[in-house]
Enzyme design. Structure first.
Site, PDB file in Angstrom:
ATOM      1  CE  LYS A  44      40.762   6.544  34.382  1.00 60.50           C
ATOM      2  NZ  LYS A  44      41.221   5.888  33.151  1.00 60.50           N
ATOM      3  N   GLY A  45      34.953   9.948  35.466  1.00 56.28           N
ATOM      4  CA  GLY A  45      33.851  10.458  34.636  1.00 56.28           C
ATOM      5  C   GLY A  45      33.447  11.899  34.859  1.00 56.28           C
ATOM      6  CD  GLU A 100      29.735  10.150  40.634  1.00 56.18           C
ATOM      7  OE1 GLU A 100      30.199  10.417  39.505  1.00 56.18           O
ATOM      8  OE2 GLU A 100      29.907   9.053  41.174  1.00 56.18           O
ATOM      9  CG  ASP A 101      30.235  10.659  35.618  1.00 56.42           C
ATOM     10  OD1 ASP A 101      30.143  10.315  36.809  1.00 56.42           O
ATOM     11  OD2 ASP A 101      30.716   9.908  34.751  1.00 56.42           O
ATOM     12  CG  ASP A 104      23.646   2.907  36.445  1.00 52.29           C
ATOM     13  OD1 ASP A 104      22.470   2.522  36.550  1.00 52.29           O
ATOM     14  OD2 ASP A 104      24.421   2.417  35.608  1.00 52.29           O
ATOM     15  CE  LYS A 132      22.118   4.995  32.201  1.00 45.79           C
ATOM     16  NZ  LYS A 132      22.918   3.771  31.963  1.00 45.79           N
ATOM     17  CB  VAL A 154      24.778   7.907  28.228  1.00 43.91           C
ATOM     18  CG1 VAL A 154      23.340   7.965  27.761  1.00 43.91           C
ATOM     19  CG2 VAL A 154      24.848   7.819  29.747  1.00 43.91           C
ATOM     20  CG  ASP A 160      34.535   4.809  30.394  1.00 43.05           C
ATOM     21  OD1 ASP A 160      33.697   5.013  31.301  1.00 43.05           O
ATOM     22  OD2 ASP A 160      35.245   3.790  30.361  1.00 43.05           O
ATOM     23  NE  ARG A 166      37.283   7.924  30.857  1.00 37.13           N
ATOM     24  CZ  ARG A 166      36.554   7.387  31.826  1.00 37.13           C
ATOM     25  NH1 ARG A 166      35.484   8.010  32.261  1.00 37.13           N
ATOM     26  NH2 ARG A 166      36.872   6.237  32.364  1.00 37.13           N
TER      27      ARG A 166
HETATM   28  C1  PRP Z   1      30.505   5.710  36.986  1.00 36.82           C
HETATM   29  C2  PRP Z   1      30.095   7.083  37.469  1.00 36.82           C
HETATM   30  C3  PRP Z   1      29.695   6.862  38.887  1.00 36.82           C
HETATM   31  C4  PRP Z   1      29.224   5.418  38.912  1.00 36.82           C
HETATM   32  C5  PRP Z   1      27.736   5.375  38.958  1.00 36.82           C
HETATM   33  O1  PRP Z   1      31.847   5.522  37.269  1.00 36.82           O
HETATM   34  O2  PRP Z   1      31.130   8.023  37.365  1.00 36.82           O
HETATM   35  O3  PRP Z   1      30.784   7.045  39.774  1.00 36.82           O
HETATM   36  O4  PRP Z   1      29.684   4.796  37.710  1.00 36.82           O
HETATM   37  O5  PRP Z   1      27.273   4.049  39.009  1.00 36.82           O
HETATM   38  P1  PRP Z   1      26.408   3.491  40.208  1.00 36.82           P
HETATM   39  O6  PRP Z   1      25.361   4.513  40.559  1.00 36.82           O
HETATM   40  O7  PRP Z   1      25.782   2.240  39.601  1.00 36.82           O
HETATM   41  O8  PRP Z   1      27.298   3.172  41.350  1.00 36.82           O
HETATM   42  P2  PRP Z   1      32.712   4.304  36.637  1.00 36.82           P
HETATM   43  O9  PRP Z   1      32.780   3.205  37.644  1.00 36.82           O
HETATM   44  O10 PRP Z   1      32.146   3.965  35.293  1.00 36.82           O
HETATM   45  O11 PRP Z   1      34.156   4.926  36.526  1.00 36.82           O
HETATM   46  P3  PRP Z   1      34.673   6.179  35.661  1.00 36.82           P
HETATM   47  O12 PRP Z   1      34.030   7.412  36.283  1.00 36.82           O
HETATM   48  O13 PRP Z   1      36.144   6.149  35.834  1.00 36.82           O
HETATM   49  O14 PRP Z   1      34.237   5.993  34.227  1.00 36.82           O
END
Ligand code: PRP
Length: 178
Positions: A44-45, A100-101, A104, A132, A154, A160, A166
């Protein structure tokens, strides 16, 4: 907007976000001039960044969503990702831009790129608001990057903590102590 107790500090304020989003949209609009984009956003991010980016894009764009989940604990990604909601449209022959948001470990994006690449898009690029780099476990190419940020938890602007925060209009650092 008031900064909640759980937010230790504002990392990127509203104005800085808005300025960078406009710059990214201008860059993307230049690169895709004369083309039609298919934007793929993982839920969702990315929803807030996507909405703001779209408002400034000067090329036509369709949007579609996927939902991806990591196996294992929510806080420590195990590296294995699965798709729980697929796209509704075909990517074959399309100019695909993943929005993407945050990147990581890179596992989510790496998996999504792999899936999309197999479906023969005309081109495939990535735009991520936050990155990151210190946390990277899987190399992924980010063509349009908003901000490189330190390895802190963050929230806000779509991101979230346990589904909260969010809605904050800025990116803040979550308070971990207390
Ligand atoms: C977050 C973000 C990316 C992912 C990045 O999503 O939106 O899709 O994590 O992490 P990574 O590089 O370690 O794979 P999350 O799983 O938190 O779901 P959300 O977007 O619904 O909050």
């Amino acid at each position: 907007m008031r900064v909640p107790e759980k937010v230790a500090e504002v990392l990127i304020d509203e104005e800085t976000l808005a300025r960078r989003v406009r710059e990214l949209a201008a860059e993307i609009s230049r690169d895709y001039a004369g083309k039609c984009l298919l934007i793929v956003a993982p839920l969702k991010g990315a929803f807030m960044f996507l909405a703001d980016l779209l408002r400034h894009l000067e090329v036509p764009a369709e949007i579609d969503f996927v939902r991806l989940a990591s196996y294992g604990a929510a806080t420590e990604p195990s590296g294995a990702v699965r798709m729980t909601k697929d796209l509704e449209c075909s990517v074959e022959g399309r100019e695909v831009l993943v929005v993407e948001d945050i990147v990581d470990t890179g596992e989510t994006l790496g998996y999504l790129i792999e899936v999309l690449q197999r479906r023969s898009p005309a081109s495939l690029r990535v735009c991520a608001l936050l990155d990151k780099p210190e946390r990277r476990q899987r190399e992924v190419e980010v063509h349009y990057r908003g901000f490189a940020i330190p390895d802190r938890f963050v929230v806000g602007y779509g991101l979230d903590f346990a589904e909260k925060y969010r809605q904050l209009p800025y990116v803040g650092i979550l308070r971990t102590e207390g």
